[in-house]
Scaffold this motif. Structure first.
Motif, PDB file in Angstrom:
ATOM      1  N   PRO A  47       0.816  -1.209   0.000  1.00 49.40           N
ATOM      2  CA  PRO A  47       0.000   0.000   0.000  1.00 49.40           C
ATOM      3  C   PRO A  47       0.852   1.264   0.000  1.00 49.40           C
ATOM      4  CG  PRO A  47      -0.937  -1.605   1.500  1.00 49.40           C
ATOM      5  CD  PRO A  47       0.388  -2.163   1.049  1.00 49.40           C
ATOM      6  N   GLY A  48       0.567   2.161  -0.930  1.00 45.57           N
ATOM      7  CA  GLY A  48       1.276   3.434  -0.999  1.00 45.57           C
ATOM      8  C   GLY A  48       2.512   3.433  -1.864  1.00 45.57           C
ATOM      9  N   ALA A  49       2.904   2.284  -2.412  1.00 44.27           N
ATOM     10  CA  ALA A  49       4.138   2.213  -3.188  1.00 44.27           C
ATOM     11  C   ALA A  49       4.015   2.964  -4.511  1.00 44.27           C
ATOM     12  CB  ALA A  49       4.499   0.757  -3.462  1.00 44.27           C
ATOM     13  N   GLU A  50       5.114   3.570  -4.948  1.00 44.53           N
ATOM     14  CA  GLU A  50       5.181   4.228  -6.246  1.00 44.53           C
ATOM     15  C   GLU A  50       5.734   3.249  -7.282  1.00 44.53           C
ATOM     16  OE1 GLU A  50       4.040   7.229  -6.961  1.00 44.53           O
ATOM     17  OE2 GLU A  50       3.382   7.479  -4.875  1.00 44.53           O
ATOM     18  N   ARG A  51       5.277   3.367  -8.514  1.00 46.15           N
ATOM     19  CA  ARG A  51       5.694   2.438  -9.559  1.00 46.15           C
ATOM     20  C   ARG A  51       7.067   2.805 -10.113  1.00 46.15           C
ATOM     21  NH1 ARG A  51       1.629   0.569 -13.944  1.00 46.15           N
ATOM     22  NH2 ARG A  51       2.793  -1.356 -13.504  1.00 46.15           N
ATOM     23  N   PRO A  52       7.939   1.818 -10.378  1.00 46.24           N
ATOM     24  CA  PRO A  52       9.169   2.099 -11.105  1.00 46.24           C
ATOM     25  C   PRO A  52       8.850   2.252 -12.591  1.00 46.24           C
ATOM     26  CG  PRO A  52       8.990  -0.249 -10.744  1.00 46.24           C
ATOM     27  CD  PRO A  52       7.801   0.382 -10.054  1.00 46.24           C
ATOM     28  N   SER A  53       9.780   2.786 -13.357  1.00 44.43           N
ATOM     29  CA  SER A  53       9.599   2.831 -14.803  1.00 44.43           C
ATOM     30  C   SER A  53       9.670   1.420 -15.371  1.00 44.43           C
ATOM     31  CB  SER A  53      10.697   3.681 -15.443  1.00 44.43           C
ATOM     32  OG  SER A  53      11.957   3.031 -15.308  1.00 44.43           O
ATOM     33  N   ALA A  54       9.154   1.247 -16.572  1.00 44.73           N
ATOM     34  CA  ALA A  54       9.241  -0.059 -17.227  1.00 44.73           C
ATOM     35  C   ALA A  54      10.693  -0.460 -17.424  1.00 44.73           C
ATOM     36  CB  ALA A  54       8.504  -0.023 -18.557  1.00 44.73           C
ATOM     37  N   GLY A  55      11.536   0.493 -17.794  1.00 41.22           N
ATOM     38  CA  GLY A  55      12.948   0.188 -17.999  1.00 41.22           C
ATOM     39  C   GLY A  55      13.617  -0.305 -16.731  1.00 41.22           C
ATOM     40  N   GLU A  56      13.304   0.329 -15.611  1.00 41.47           N
ATOM     41  CA  GLU A  56      13.886  -0.094 -14.344  1.00 41.47           C
ATOM     42  C   GLU A  56      13.372  -1.470 -13.944  1.00 41.47           C
ATOM     43  OE1 GLU A  56      15.941  -0.238 -10.706  1.00 41.47           O
ATOM     44  OE2 GLU A  56      16.290   0.802 -12.616  1.00 41.47           O
ATOM     45  N   GLU A  57      12.090  -1.713 -14.153  1.00 43.00           N
ATOM     46  CA  GLU A  57      11.544  -3.031 -13.824  1.00 43.00           C
ATOM     47  C   GLU A  57      12.212  -4.123 -14.665  1.00 43.00           C
ATOM     48  OE1 GLU A  57       7.241  -5.362 -13.445  1.00 43.00           O
ATOM     49  OE2 GLU A  57       7.280  -3.275 -14.154  1.00 43.00           O
ATOM     50  N   LEU A  58      12.411  -3.856 -15.941  1.00 41.50           N
ATOM     51  CA  LEU A  58      13.101  -4.817 -16.807  1.00 41.50           C
ATOM     52  C   LEU A  58      14.518  -5.066 -16.320  1.00 41.50           C
ATOM     53  CD1 LEU A  58      11.880  -3.466 -20.247  1.00 41.50           C
ATOM     54  CD2 LEU A  58      11.544  -5.811 -19.443  1.00 41.50           C
ATOM     55  N   ARG A  59      15.214  -4.003 -15.940  1.00 41.71           N
ATOM     56  CA  ARG A  59      16.600  -4.149 -15.472  1.00 41.71           C
ATOM     57  C   ARG A  59      16.675  -5.026 -14.240  1.00 41.71           C
ATOM     58  NH1 ARG A  59      19.901  -2.764 -11.752  1.00 41.71           N
ATOM     59  NH2 ARG A  59      18.328  -1.598 -10.566  1.00 41.71           N
ATOM     60  N   ARG A  60      15.695  -4.895 -13.355  1.00 40.11           N
ATOM     61  CA  ARG A  60      15.695  -5.680 -12.121  1.00 40.11           C
ATOM     62  C   ARG A  60      15.370  -7.149 -12.375  1.00 40.11           C
ATOM     63  NH1 ARG A  60      11.907  -1.670  -8.353  1.00 40.11           N
ATOM     64  NH2 ARG A  60      13.340   0.116  -8.296  1.00 40.11           N
ATOM     65  N   VAL A  61      14.387  -7.386 -13.237  1.00 42.66           N
ATOM     66  CA  VAL A  61      13.770  -8.710 -13.318  1.00 42.66           C
ATOM     67  C   VAL A  61      14.458  -9.656 -14.289  1.00 42.66           C
ATOM     68  CG1 VAL A  61      11.668  -9.855 -14.163  1.00 42.66           C
ATOM     69  CG2 VAL A  61      11.504  -7.956 -12.535  1.00 42.66           C
ATOM     70  N   VAL A  62      14.746  -9.196 -15.493  1.00 46.46           N
ATOM     71  CA  VAL A  62      15.139 -10.117 -16.567  1.00 46.46           C
ATOM     72  C   VAL A  62      16.405 -10.924 -16.251  1.00 46.46           C
ATOM     73  CG1 VAL A  62      15.870 -10.269 -18.983  1.00 46.46           C
ATOM     74  CG2 VAL A  62      13.893  -8.876 -18.360  1.00 46.46           C
ATOM     75  N   PRO A  63      17.485 -10.325 -15.732  1.00 48.70           N
ATOM     76  CA  PRO A  63      18.665 -11.148 -15.450  1.00 48.70           C
ATOM     77  C   PRO A  63      18.408 -12.230 -14.398  1.00 48.70           C
ATOM     78  CG  PRO A  63      19.217  -8.806 -15.422  1.00 48.70           C
ATOM     79  CD  PRO A  63      17.728  -8.900 -15.451  1.00 48.70           C
ATOM     80  N   VAL A  64      17.560 -11.944 -13.434  1.00 49.00           N
ATOM     81  CA  VAL A  64      17.250 -12.922 -12.384  1.00 49.00           C
ATOM     82  C   VAL A  64      16.435 -14.069 -12.972  1.00 49.00           C
ATOM     83  CG1 VAL A  64      16.193 -13.274 -10.123  1.00 49.00           C
ATOM     84  CG2 VAL A  64      17.338 -11.104 -10.649  1.00 49.00           C
ATOM     85  N   VAL A  65      15.423 -13.733 -13.752  1.00 53.69           N
ATOM     86  CA  VAL A  65      14.619 -14.758 -14.411  1.00 53.69           C
ATOM     87  C   VAL A  65      15.498 -15.643 -15.278  1.00 53.69           C
ATOM     88  CG1 VAL A  65      12.840 -15.143 -16.172  1.00 53.69           C
ATOM     89  CG2 VAL A  65      12.485 -13.422 -14.388  1.00 53.69           C
TER      90      VAL A  65
END
Length: 269
Positions: A47-65
């Motif tokens: 609750p209350g969280a702000e969204r990251p940009s799509a680019g930032e979300e991709l940077r975080r997620v794709v290498p881990v996946v």
């Protein structure tokens, strides 16, 4: 399903796994503890969280996946963006876990249909910054079921197959503590809709106050046992999968429920 939050601000463990190598190592630890699926997310939905940009979300997620999938792990990507989901699938993810049930991104239903990947349809009434203002129900179980089935109809109309779809009643999302308990009590009604069900209660606020004086809560890292109890409850109701941070405690609880013969037959996803 073990949780890997590649975020700086998730409610339970924000920042602990923000570095790629730390997130990969944590995912491997959860598999070793007994997780069958690892859910990788790059956006906090507290609750209350702000969204990251799509680019930032991709940077975080794709290498881990990519790293976890290459090691043979079944990976789900926790995202509300079709762009991120598509990139994660290309990197080896097998499941899309969208807490908005496809509502947040109008491109998501088409991607689900095109990819043929299992898709988690969570009950959702809005983004984190204002979702709790929408926690109004006359019969929370009936209304959550009806709203999830509305999303199912949209996805089917977009070309998704019924066999792809998993329902999640969205514990904690536009729900008060009382609503969460009512949903847990009525899980059989969700399961009886005929779809596999994913349940996510892990470490959530309504569990923090169980058995405590008003104003006192269990620390986040001390909610493994109460989470595991809800996992056993889910197994008795016939839930397909539970999404947890503390895999060992839930595996133990499910083993006990199985030994007691309390696990109801469930669907597949």
């Amino acid at each position: 399903m073990g949780v890997v939050n590649v975020t700086p601000d998730s409610f339970s463990d924000g920042g602990r796994w923000i570095e790629t190598e730390a997130a990969i190592a944590h995912g491997r630890e959860l598999v070793a503890a007994g997780a069958a699926i690892i859910d990788v997310g790059g956006e906090s939905t507290r609750p209350g969280a702000e969204r990251p940009s799509a680019g930032e979300e991709l940077r975080r997620v794709v290498p881990v996946v990519s790293a976890l999938a290459e090691a043979g792990t079944v990976v789900s990507v926790d995202t509300m963006r079709a762009e991120v989901a598509a990139a994660a699938l290309a990197a080896g993810a097998a499941i899309i876990n969208d807490v908005s049930g496809g509502l947040s991104d109008p491109q998501m239903p088409a991607l689900v249909a095109e990819s043929a990947a299992p898709f988690v349809v969570m009950h959702w009434r809005g983004h984190a910054h204002d979702m709790q203002s929408r926690a109004r129900y006359d019969d929370v179980v009936a209304e959550v079921c009806a709203e999830m089935l509305e999303r199912v109809d949209v996805l089917l109309a977009a070309g998704a197959a019924r066999e792809q779809l998993v329902l999640d009643p969205g514990i904690g999302f536009a729900k008060t503590a009382a609503h969460n308990w009512q949903l847990l009590s009525g899980l059989e009604r969700v399961v009886d809709l005929g779809y596999p069900v994913l349940l996510g209660t892990s470490r959530k606020g309504f569990l923090g106050s169980v058995g405590r004086q008003e104003g006192a809560e269990r620390p986040l890292d001390s909610r493994a046992v109460v989470t595991a109890v809800t996992s056993a409850r889910a197994a008795r109701a016939g839930v397909w999968c539970v999404r947890v941070h503390d895999v060992t405690a839930t595996v133990d609880a499910l083993d006990v429920a199985t030994a007691l013969g309390e696990v109801r037959g469930v669907g597949s996803a």
